[in-house]
Design a protein around this motif. Sequence first.
Motif, PDB file in Angstrom:
ATOM      1  N   ARG A   5      -7.277 -15.263  -6.782  1.00  0.00           N
ATOM      2  CA  ARG A   5      -8.014 -14.463  -7.770  1.00  0.00           C
ATOM      3  C   ARG A   5      -7.964 -12.981  -7.436  1.00  0.00           C
ATOM      4  N   LEU A   6      -8.151 -12.636  -6.151  1.00  0.00           N
ATOM      5  CA  LEU A   6      -8.114 -11.229  -5.750  1.00  0.00           C
ATOM      6  C   LEU A   6      -6.738 -10.626  -6.008  1.00  0.00           C
ATOM      7  N   ALA A   7      -5.709 -11.338  -5.582  1.00  0.00           N
ATOM      8  CA  ALA A   7      -4.351 -10.834  -5.761  1.00  0.00           C
ATOM      9  C   ALA A   7      -4.011 -10.725  -7.241  1.00  0.00           C
ATOM     10  N   THR A   8      -4.397 -11.717  -7.990  1.00  0.00           N
ATOM     11  CA  THR A   8      -4.142 -11.696  -9.427  1.00  0.00           C
ATOM     12  C   THR A   8      -4.891 -10.546 -10.078  1.00  0.00           C
ATOM     13  N   SER A   9      -6.114 -10.306  -9.660  1.00  0.00           N
ATOM     14  CA  SER A   9      -6.895  -9.198 -10.219  1.00  0.00           C
ATOM     15  C   SER A   9      -6.224  -7.859  -9.955  1.00  0.00           C
ATOM     16  N   LEU A  10      -5.742  -7.666  -8.719  1.00  0.00           N
ATOM     17  CA  LEU A  10      -5.066  -6.408  -8.398  1.00  0.00           C
ATOM     18  C   LEU A  10      -3.797  -6.253  -9.228  1.00  0.00           C
ATOM     19  N   ALA A  11      -3.005  -7.299  -9.270  1.00  0.00           N
ATOM     20  CA  ALA A  11      -1.765  -7.235 -10.045  1.00  0.00           C
ATOM     21  C   ALA A  11      -2.068  -6.951 -11.506  1.00  0.00           C
ATOM     22  N   LEU A  12      -3.061  -7.635 -12.042  1.00  0.00           N
ATOM     23  CA  LEU A  12      -3.417  -7.416 -13.437  1.00  0.00           C
ATOM     24  C   LEU A  12      -3.926  -6.002 -13.666  1.00  0.00           C
ATOM     25  N   ALA A  13      -4.722  -5.494 -12.728  1.00  0.00           N
ATOM     26  CA  ALA A  13      -5.245  -4.129 -12.882  1.00  0.00           C
ATOM     27  C   ALA A  13      -4.095  -3.131 -12.960  1.00  0.00           C
ATOM     28  N   ILE A  14      -3.135  -3.286 -12.080  1.00  0.00           N
ATOM     29  CA  ILE A  14      -1.989  -2.376 -12.081  1.00  0.00           C
ATOM     30  C   ILE A  14      -1.132  -2.591 -13.318  1.00  0.00           C
ATOM     31  N   LEU A  15      -0.848  -3.843 -13.628  1.00  0.00           N
ATOM     32  CA  LEU A  15       0.015  -4.120 -14.768  1.00  0.00           C
ATOM     33  C   LEU A  15      -0.652  -3.784 -16.093  1.00  0.00           C
ATOM     34  N   VAL A  54      -4.523  11.000  -5.065  1.00  0.00           N
ATOM     35  CA  VAL A  54      -4.131  11.009  -3.653  1.00  0.00           C
ATOM     36  C   VAL A  54      -3.615  12.407  -3.330  1.00  0.00           C
ATOM     37  N   GLN A  55      -4.360  13.114  -2.480  1.00  0.00           N
ATOM     38  CA  GLN A  55      -4.059  14.511  -2.226  1.00  0.00           C
ATOM     39  C   GLN A  55      -2.815  14.732  -1.365  1.00  0.00           C
ATOM     40  N   ASP A  56      -2.591  13.899  -0.378  1.00  0.00           N
ATOM     41  CA  ASP A  56      -1.445  14.035   0.523  1.00  0.00           C
ATOM     42  C   ASP A  56      -0.196  13.523  -0.188  1.00  0.00           C
ATOM     43  N   PRO A  57       0.801  14.401  -0.419  1.00  0.00           N
ATOM     44  CA  PRO A  57       2.008  13.995  -1.148  1.00  0.00           C
ATOM     45  C   PRO A  57       2.750  12.821  -0.492  1.00  0.00           C
ATOM     46  N   GLU A  58       2.766  12.758   0.815  1.00  0.00           N
ATOM     47  CA  GLU A  58       3.455  11.656   1.500  1.00  0.00           C
ATOM     48  C   GLU A  58       2.715  10.336   1.260  1.00  0.00           C
ATOM     49  N   LYS A  59       1.398  10.378   1.333  1.00  0.00           N
ATOM     50  CA  LYS A  59       0.616   9.172   1.062  1.00  0.00           C
ATOM     51  C   LYS A  59       0.763   8.756  -0.403  1.00  0.00           C
ATOM     52  N   ALA A  60       0.811   9.733  -1.294  1.00  0.00           N
ATOM     53  CA  ALA A  60       0.991   9.428  -2.718  1.00  0.00           C
ATOM     54  C   ALA A  60       2.343   8.757  -2.941  1.00  0.00           C
ATOM     55  N   LYS A  61       3.355   9.234  -2.266  1.00  0.00           N
ATOM     56  CA  LYS A  61       4.697   8.638  -2.379  1.00  0.00           C
ATOM     57  C   LYS A  61       4.685   7.200  -1.862  1.00  0.00           C
ATOM     58  N   GLN A  62       4.010   6.964  -0.755  1.00  0.00           N
ATOM     59  CA  GLN A  62       3.907   5.611  -0.205  1.00  0.00           C
ATOM     60  C   GLN A  62       3.120   4.701  -1.144  1.00  0.00           C
ATOM     61  N   ALA A  63       2.039   5.212  -1.717  1.00  0.00           N
ATOM     62  CA  ALA A  63       1.233   4.421  -2.653  1.00  0.00           C
ATOM     63  C   ALA A  63       2.058   4.052  -3.882  1.00  0.00           C
ATOM     64  N   GLN A  64       2.839   4.993  -4.387  1.00  0.00           N
ATOM     65  CA  GLN A  64       3.700   4.711  -5.539  1.00  0.00           C
ATOM     66  C   GLN A  64       4.734   3.648  -5.163  1.00  0.00           C
ATOM     67  N   GLY A  65       5.241   3.707  -3.950  1.00  0.00           N
ATOM     68  CA  GLY A  65       6.184   2.686  -3.487  1.00  0.00           C
ATOM     69  C   GLY A  65       5.550   1.304  -3.465  1.00  0.00           C
ATOM     70  N   ILE A  66       4.279   1.239  -3.071  1.00  0.00           N
ATOM     71  CA  ILE A  66       3.568  -0.042  -3.051  1.00  0.00           C
ATOM     72  C   ILE A  66       3.402  -0.571  -4.472  1.00  0.00           C
ATOM     73  N   GLY A 122      -1.446  -8.872   0.026  1.00  0.00           N
ATOM     74  CA  GLY A 122      -1.034  -8.102   1.204  1.00  0.00           C
ATOM     75  C   GLY A 122      -0.712  -6.661   0.850  1.00  0.00           C
ATOM     76  N   LEU A 123      -0.039  -6.463  -0.279  1.00  0.00           N
ATOM     77  CA  LEU A 123       0.290  -5.108  -0.726  1.00  0.00           C
ATOM     78  C   LEU A 123      -0.971  -4.330  -1.109  1.00  0.00           C
ATOM     79  N   ARG A 124      -1.943  -5.025  -1.677  1.00  0.00           N
ATOM     80  CA  ARG A 124      -3.212  -4.382  -2.021  1.00  0.00           C
ATOM     81  C   ARG A 124      -3.890  -3.853  -0.771  1.00  0.00           C
ATOM     82  N   PHE A 125      -3.918  -4.674   0.286  1.00  0.00           N
ATOM     83  CA  PHE A 125      -4.551  -4.229   1.521  1.00  0.00           C
ATOM     84  C   PHE A 125      -3.715  -3.151   2.223  1.00  0.00           C
ATOM     85  N   LYS A 126      -2.415  -3.194   2.038  1.00  0.00           N
ATOM     86  CA  LYS A 126      -1.553  -2.139   2.579  1.00  0.00           C
ATOM     87  C   LYS A 126      -1.895  -0.804   1.910  1.00  0.00           C
TER      88      LYS A 126
END
Length: 154
Positions: A5-15, A54-66, A122-126
């Motif tokens: 349910r948690l994973a599905t919720s995250l995926a659905l939120a993003i999608l 996300v203020q840090d451009p490197e972190k924003a890039k990593q978040a977009q990758g996730i 796992g990606l959500r927690f990452k």
Amino acid sequence: MHTVRLATSLALAILVTIGCATHPGMRDHGGGEPGASALDRGLKEMAVLIEKTVQDPEKAKQAQGIVEEIVAEVKQSNQQNQQFHQQLYKLNENYEAGPEEFTKILDDLNNNRMRTASKILGLRFKMKALLTAQEWNALSESMAMSRSRYRHGT
């Protein structure tokens, strides 16, 4: 089951956020550049939300990758699910097919869903580990606001 349910919720939120950028009614009203796929426009909207929160451009890039990893996982899972459904349709045509044959395909389908849900979780927690609590809350609120623009009848 809670993990699914948690994973599905995250995926659905993003999608849903990605999907909101691709609302069918927006196609003819400047909802995106011609020729761009719905998924591309949705990913661009998510990129903008991440960039704003996300203020840090490197972190924003990593978040977009996730986010891109989550989308890729969902796309792969959907393709696999379609294959399982095709197997079920074909098996259904076979008058001699027994319940154990259907059960095997359904087990494989459910195992695929669980694998996908676990990977997305796992990606959500990452992503959560990457962001501060403030960034996480801001991103969640931005996604909720984006989704609310496209809700009908609520």
